[in-house]
Motif scaffolding. Structure first.
Motif, PDB file in Angstrom:
ATOM      1  N   VAL A 371     -54.648   0.367  37.058  1.00  0.00           N
ATOM      2  CA  VAL A 371     -53.065   0.306  37.077  1.00  0.00           C
ATOM      3  C   VAL A 371     -52.581  -1.282  37.203  1.00  0.00           C
ATOM      4  O   VAL A 371     -52.784  -1.754  38.267  1.00  0.00           O
ATOM      5  CB  VAL A 371     -52.860   1.061  38.215  1.00  0.00           C
ATOM      6  N   LEU A 372     -51.972  -1.587  36.359  1.00  0.00           N
ATOM      7  CA  LEU A 372     -51.743  -2.791  35.996  1.00  0.00           C
ATOM      8  C   LEU A 372     -50.250  -3.473  35.870  1.00  0.00           C
ATOM      9  O   LEU A 372     -49.471  -2.549  35.233  1.00  0.00           O
ATOM     10  CB  LEU A 372     -52.427  -3.356  34.808  1.00  0.00           C
ATOM     11  N   GLY A 373     -49.738  -4.391  36.534  1.00  0.00           N
ATOM     12  CA  GLY A 373     -48.514  -5.099  36.549  1.00  0.00           C
ATOM     13  C   GLY A 373     -48.550  -6.492  35.992  1.00  0.00           C
ATOM     14  O   GLY A 373     -49.619  -6.992  35.786  1.00  0.00           O
ATOM     15  N   ALA A 374     -47.255  -6.866  36.117  1.00  0.00           N
ATOM     16  CA  ALA A 374     -47.314  -8.304  35.506  1.00  0.00           C
ATOM     17  C   ALA A 374     -47.693  -9.420  36.327  1.00  0.00           C
ATOM     18  O   ALA A 374     -48.031  -9.395  37.554  1.00  0.00           O
ATOM     19  CB  ALA A 374     -45.976  -8.528  35.295  1.00  0.00           C
ATOM     20  N   MET A 375     -48.210 -10.446  35.493  1.00  0.00           N
ATOM     21  CA  MET A 375     -48.809 -11.737  36.277  1.00  0.00           C
ATOM     22  C   MET A 375     -47.488 -12.640  36.256  1.00  0.00           C
ATOM     23  O   MET A 375     -46.837 -12.780  35.186  1.00  0.00           O
ATOM     24  CB  MET A 375     -49.700 -12.131  35.411  1.00  0.00           C
ATOM     25  N   SER A 376     -47.178 -13.414  37.030  1.00  0.00           N
ATOM     26  CA  SER A 376     -45.981 -14.283  37.300  1.00  0.00           C
ATOM     27  C   SER A 376     -46.532 -15.756  37.018  1.00  0.00           C
ATOM     28  O   SER A 376     -47.652 -16.142  37.226  1.00  0.00           O
ATOM     29  CB  SER A 376     -45.619 -14.151  38.787  1.00  0.00           C
ATOM     30  N   GLU A 377     -45.406 -16.612  36.827  1.00  0.00           N
ATOM     31  CA  GLU A 377     -45.428 -17.999  36.825  1.00  0.00           C
ATOM     32  C   GLU A 377     -46.425 -18.483  35.498  1.00  0.00           C
ATOM     33  O   GLU A 377     -47.032 -19.579  35.890  1.00  0.00           O
ATOM     34  CB  GLU A 377     -46.063 -18.476  38.180  1.00  0.00           C
ATOM     35  N   LEU A 378     -46.690 -17.924  34.650  1.00  0.00           N
ATOM     36  CA  LEU A 378     -47.124 -18.139  33.443  1.00  0.00           C
ATOM     37  C   LEU A 378     -46.308 -18.878  32.389  1.00  0.00           C
ATOM     38  O   LEU A 378     -46.830 -19.530  31.423  1.00  0.00           O
ATOM     39  CB  LEU A 378     -48.113 -17.187  32.695  1.00  0.00           C
ATOM     40  N   GLY A 379     -44.917 -19.011  32.544  1.00  0.00           N
ATOM     41  CA  GLY A 379     -44.179 -19.601  31.603  1.00  0.00           C
ATOM     42  C   GLY A 379     -44.379 -19.323  29.994  1.00  0.00           C
ATOM     43  O   GLY A 379     -44.554 -18.066  30.011  1.00  0.00           O
ATOM     44  N   GLU A 380     -44.575 -20.303  29.458  1.00  0.00           N
ATOM     45  CA  GLU A 380     -44.610 -19.848  27.809  1.00  0.00           C
ATOM     46  C   GLU A 380     -45.966 -19.324  27.519  1.00  0.00           C
ATOM     47  O   GLU A 380     -46.040 -18.739  26.513  1.00  0.00           O
ATOM     48  CB  GLU A 380     -44.491 -21.344  27.151  1.00  0.00           C
ATOM     49  N   TYR A 381     -46.999 -19.278  28.537  1.00  0.00           N
ATOM     50  CA  TYR A 381     -48.229 -18.597  27.901  1.00  0.00           C
ATOM     51  C   TYR A 381     -48.178 -17.074  28.597  1.00  0.00           C
ATOM     52  O   TYR A 381     -49.274 -16.250  28.381  1.00  0.00           O
ATOM     53  CB  TYR A 381     -49.377 -19.132  29.144  1.00  0.00           C
ATOM     54  N   ALA A 382     -47.094 -16.574  29.191  1.00  0.00           N
ATOM     55  CA  ALA A 382     -47.017 -15.177  29.724  1.00  0.00           C
ATOM     56  C   ALA A 382     -47.482 -14.237  28.722  1.00  0.00           C
ATOM     57  O   ALA A 382     -48.498 -13.236  28.803  1.00  0.00           O
ATOM     58  CB  ALA A 382     -45.762 -14.951  30.335  1.00  0.00           C
ATOM     59  N   GLY A 383     -46.944 -14.319  27.390  1.00  0.00           N
ATOM     60  CA  GLY A 383     -47.090 -13.310  26.388  1.00  0.00           C
ATOM     61  C   GLY A 383     -48.613 -13.014  25.849  1.00  0.00           C
ATOM     62  O   GLY A 383     -49.077 -12.023  26.233  1.00  0.00           O
ATOM     63  N   GLU A 384     -49.203 -14.426  25.440  1.00  0.00           N
ATOM     64  CA  GLU A 384     -50.480 -14.184  25.092  1.00  0.00           C
ATOM     65  C   GLU A 384     -51.527 -13.939  26.349  1.00  0.00           C
ATOM     66  O   GLU A 384     -52.420 -13.079  26.059  1.00  0.00           O
ATOM     67  CB  GLU A 384     -51.007 -15.740  24.666  1.00  0.00           C
ATOM     68  N   GLU A 385     -51.350 -14.100  27.612  1.00  0.00           N
ATOM     69  CA  GLU A 385     -52.289 -13.909  28.407  1.00  0.00           C
ATOM     70  C   GLU A 385     -52.075 -12.605  28.764  1.00  0.00           C
ATOM     71  O   GLU A 385     -53.136 -11.801  29.239  1.00  0.00           O
ATOM     72  CB  GLU A 385     -51.986 -14.871  29.853  1.00  0.00           C
ATOM     73  N   HIS A 386     -50.866 -11.683  28.907  1.00  0.00           N
ATOM     74  CA  HIS A 386     -50.747 -10.462  28.842  1.00  0.00           C
ATOM     75  C   HIS A 386     -51.616  -9.645  28.131  1.00  0.00           C
ATOM     76  O   HIS A 386     -52.059  -8.618  28.140  1.00  0.00           O
ATOM     77  CB  HIS A 386     -49.249  -9.977  29.209  1.00  0.00           C
ATOM     78  N   ASP A 387     -51.398 -10.085  26.903  1.00  0.00           N
ATOM     79  CA  ASP A 387     -52.056  -9.317  25.661  1.00  0.00           C
ATOM     80  C   ASP A 387     -53.583  -9.653  25.981  1.00  0.00           C
ATOM     81  O   ASP A 387     -54.213  -8.559  25.731  1.00  0.00           O
ATOM     82  CB  ASP A 387     -51.948 -10.265  24.454  1.00  0.00           C
ATOM     83  N   ARG A 388     -54.117 -10.629  26.430  1.00  0.00           N
ATOM     84  CA  ARG A 388     -55.558 -10.622  26.887  1.00  0.00           C
ATOM     85  C   ARG A 388     -56.081  -9.756  27.697  1.00  0.00           C
ATOM     86  O   ARG A 388     -57.080  -9.170  27.642  1.00  0.00           O
ATOM     87  CB  ARG A 388     -55.823 -12.188  27.020  1.00  0.00           C
ATOM     88  N   VAL A 389     -55.111  -9.532  28.874  1.00  0.00           N
ATOM     89  CA  VAL A 389     -55.576  -8.563  29.714  1.00  0.00           C
ATOM     90  C   VAL A 389     -55.853  -7.108  29.108  1.00  0.00           C
ATOM     91  O   VAL A 389     -56.543  -6.346  29.462  1.00  0.00           O
ATOM     92  CB  VAL A 389     -54.747  -8.619  30.946  1.00  0.00           C
TER      93      VAL A 389
END
Length: 470
Positions: A371-389
């Motif tokens: 059960v997963l929610g967003a990661m904060s404070e990633l700035g411009e890296y947010a999209g690709e890092e959420h993709d990786r998860v």
């Protein structure tokens, strides 16, 4: 707080004293310091800190009702209490912490440990505090008191009898750790890792490296930098330590580390390994879930043994720790449906570690649910890092992936694109919708990870699920 006269207190915060009633410059104050009027105790010092949503000056009266005997303010207020007027209440907290810690250090046996890193600070702080408490009075932060307010408040809890102060240093931006660590100049500095947590605020990993290395630069000459030998960026701080005239003590999983772990085995009841410190070895069973917490335990052991604690005492005390902290890999529910509530904080590294732990502790006849929610404070890296998860969850063959919240939707889309087509991945806009789904979906033998950053609020969903399946 240690006993200070009102005059000394005013000098420490570079403020103007306005005594009230029978108070004089020589009146002694020794109560606890706080910025929250609800937490003030009799004899306490209230710091009226302006905030984003309200103003501490509005609560001076409430603080007096709870027993405050002096208020540190940025402007005089109509209230029956002695006041010290300062230019900046938050800066005054730092000034006071610097003075109080310096006086305790000069008069006693106080040793100070600073901890920083992209992940694991709070867990390592708690593990180290548990070890040091067996040696003498130890002050450590409550929860994650690691910013410009929380860190000084922790420092101000020291007494004349305090032997160890454990400070956790977060970084809101460049220079933050330098400021906080500079207040106390730690004897020992622990750097856990340089990862993507908060990378958006530093312009990437190199900026994060610079921020975390501020702790090494702030150590007292003759101190010790406890560094993660397995993290290349942390290891690159060794030359900085040499420039500062401080020694390096390495911890890690490799043979070159003075403090290392071997034979690591992860189960649903915790993690077992063999700890080796300077050639001596002992088995450790850590009840805290997750292989990644072995590194936090190694860091705590490295710091503790640097301060003279024996390996046997360190291991024995670590084995009494049940959970790292509320909402951090916290087991809930029951043997029938086990909930792991790890939704207080999240970064790409900690998200990956938690998912791998879920895979490690789930038996062949049990089902993984993430059960997963967003990661904060990633700035411009947010999209690709959420993709990786989302991609990692599919690669770990997690058969039920529940993604919650618009900011986390890319996890769901990435999981679908990675190959989760047969309803393995589902998306809900709100935690309430996800709860209604999960109470019907979960079944005997499920092992459920709830993971997100604090801002997503999924820790409360984890609590609800834990109660429902207890």
């Amino acid at each position: 707080m240690i006993a200070l006269t009102l005059e000394h207190l005013a000098d420490a915060v570079r403020g103007a004293l306005h005594p009230f009633g029978d108070d004089t410059a020589d009146t002694i104050v020794e109560g606890a310091v706080d910025t929250d009027s609800r937490l003030i105790e009799p004899g306490g010092v209230f710091v009226a800190k302006p905030g984003d949503e309200t103003d501490g000056h509005l609560f001076v009266g409430a603080a007096i009702e709870r027993g405050a005997v002096v208020a540190i303010v940025e402007r005089l207020v109509e209230a029956p209490v002695s006041q010290i007027v300062v230019a900046d209440a938050v800066a005054a907290l730092s000034d006071l912490a610097r003075v109080v810690v310096a006086e305790v250090r000069a008069a006693g046996v106080l040793r100070i440990v600073g901890i920083t890193g992209s992940n694991g600070k709070t867990t390592t702080k708690n593990l180290l505090a548990r070890i040091l408490e067996g040696e003498g009075e130890t002050i450590a932060p409550k929860a994650s008191f690691n910013n410009e307010v929380g860190a000084p408040l922790t420092m101000l809890r020291v007494t004349a009898d305090t032997q160890y102060l454990v400070s956790e240093f977060g970084a809101s931006g460049p220079g933050a750790i330098a400021h906080l660590a500079g207040l106390v100049e730690p004897d020992v500095g622990v750097v856990l890792m340089v990862g993507m947590a908060h990378a958006g605020g530093f312009g990437g990993l190199e900026g994060t490296f610079e921020a975390k290395s501020e702790l090494v630069r702030a150590l007292r000459p003759g101190g010790v930098a406890v560094l993660n030998a397995d993290d290349a960026r942390v290891a690159a701080m060794a030359p900085i330590a040499a420039e500062r005239g401080v020694a390096v003590r390495w911890f890690g999983r490799g043979p070159e580390a003075a403090v290392r772990a071997d034979d690591v085995v992860v189960t649903a009841s915790g993690t077992s390994c063999v700890i080796t410190v300077d050639g001596a070895s002992l088995p450790l069973h850590l009840k805290v879930l997750g292989e990644h917490h072995v590194m936090n335990a190694l860091a705590a052991i490295a710091a503790a043994t640097t301060l003279g604690v024996s390996l046997a005492d360190a291991v024995g005390r670590l084995e009494t720790v049940e959970i790292a902290e509320r909402w951090r890999m916290q087991p809930m529910g029951s043997d029938r449906v086990r909930i792991i509530n790890d939704a207080y904080n999240a970064s790409p590294d900690s998200m990956a570690a938690a998912l791998r732990t879920l895979a490690q502790i789930t038996g062949p006849d049990e089902r993984m649910v993430a059960v997963l929610g967003a990661m904060s404070e990633l700035g411009e890296y947010a999209g690709e890092e959420h993709d990786r998860v989302g991609e990692l969850a599919v690669r770990l063959r997690i058969p039920r992936i529940v993604v919650i919240g618009a900011e986390a939707r890319r996890m769901f889309l990435a999981a679908v694109a990675q190959g989760s087509w047969d309803d393995e991945a589902v998306f809900f806009a709100t935690a309430d919708e996800a709860y209604d789904y999960l109470v019907d979906e979960l079944r005997d033998g499920d092992r459920v990870l709830v993971k997100s950053s604090n801002a997503s609020g999924l820790r409360f969903l984890g609590d609800r699920l834990g109660e429902s399946f207890s």
